[in-house]
Design a protein around this motif. Sequence first.
Motif, short mmCIF file in Angstrom:
data_model
loop_
_atom_site.label_atom_id
_atom_site.label_comp_id
_atom_site.label_asym_id
_atom_site.label_seq_id
_atom_site.Cartn_x
_atom_site.Cartn_y
_atom_site.Cartn_z
N ASP A 1 5.72 105.10 -0.95
CA ASP A 1 7.07 105.54 -1.27
C ASP A 1 7.17 105.74 -2.79
O ASP A 1 7.55 104.84 -3.53
CB ASP A 1 8.10 104.52 -0.80
N THR A 2 6.78 106.93 -3.23
CA THR A 2 6.81 107.28 -4.66
C THR A 2 7.74 108.48 -4.84
O THR A 2 7.34 109.62 -4.58
CB THR A 2 5.40 107.62 -5.17
N PRO A 3 8.98 108.28 -5.25
CA PRO A 3 9.97 109.37 -5.31
C PRO A 3 9.85 110.22 -6.58
O PRO A 3 10.67 110.14 -7.48
CB PRO A 3 11.30 108.61 -5.27
N ASP A 4 8.84 111.05 -6.60
CA ASP A 4 8.61 111.89 -7.79
C ASP A 4 9.28 113.25 -7.70
O ASP A 4 9.35 113.97 -8.71
CB ASP A 4 7.10 112.07 -8.00
N PHE A 5 9.79 113.63 -6.53
CA PHE A 5 10.31 114.99 -6.31
C PHE A 5 11.17 114.95 -5.06
O PHE A 5 10.79 114.34 -4.07
CB PHE A 5 9.10 115.92 -6.12
#
Length: 348
Positions: A182-186
């Motif tokens: 869960d890495t909210p980069d975009f």
Amino acid sequence: MKGLASIYGYGAYIPIYRIETKEIARVHTKGGEKAPVKTKSLPGPDEDSLTIAYEAAKNALKRAGIDPSLIEALYIGSESPPYAVKPSATVIAEALGFSRKLYGIDMEFACKAGTTAVISVAALVSAGVIKYGVGIGTDTAQGRPGDELEYTAAAGAAAYVLGPLSRDSVATIEHVYSYVTDTPDFWRREGEKFPMHTFRFTGDPAYFHHIESAARGLMEETGLKPSDFNYVVFHQPNVKFPQRMAQMLGFTEEQLRLGLLSGEIGNTYAAASLIGLANVLDHAKPGERILVVSFGSGAGSDALSIVVEEGIEARRKLAPKVSHYLSRKKLVDYAYYLKYRRYIHGVT
């Protein structure tokens, strides 16, 4: 013969229209002529992610030489479908004459949705649920005018016809590996026209961490190493990221060269790594091995190890190669770009 499924046909499509980076820079900033992405593709006024997916699938079917009525699955990966509520899969399946007994779905996982579609259809084949299916990655990517994304967000599609293991096929998918966090980069919220992003956070820890983890995971499970692959294709939001990724994993520029197209057409999102793979298949020889690693913001990567089969020589000449779409191009200025992308309200 070991593997998940074989690729019987593949096809790509890139719209004819292009805009130069320096033309975008002329309006918003300076220095666009120094950018590694020189031009990017954009859909014409009568094109969207559905129509370009249709063109790619039609090319893939030409190479496969399979009766369309035998296709029992169609998975489409995209983050720019023309309808918020209505599948593209049913339209394309009807237009191409696929079986009415169809596992059809539109999928979304940012730029890795295309490889996930291919893996999902390959799994249906491997499980014996279907004999033939099609996986597609397609996008007409959006970038807010003036935003960094505008310089690279492009349009393109690639499709793959998958079926049972066969030496007479184009290639065999021998192993896959996926990695997500869960890495909210975009992201883009419902109702918003343009996506938001966290600038360089998109590179590290998003892009580099996930591609490295998926690639290393696949190589650990298979016992393969970079020198065992003749070609490598990474997701390509720009030119520098894949080049740096190759160095991190121990791949050479020559292994990367054929699969890196973003300098000419920009970032085609869910189609990016799959169009790169199509260009490699246009040149590869039987017995050669290809590593494909996609990346989708949010975030995750799919890694696929693919071995080229004997059928490649006869099949690839049955449809236009990627080089055909790269060579045919019509440049437009920024005003036409805004019109074609429907960024000018009230203009159709």
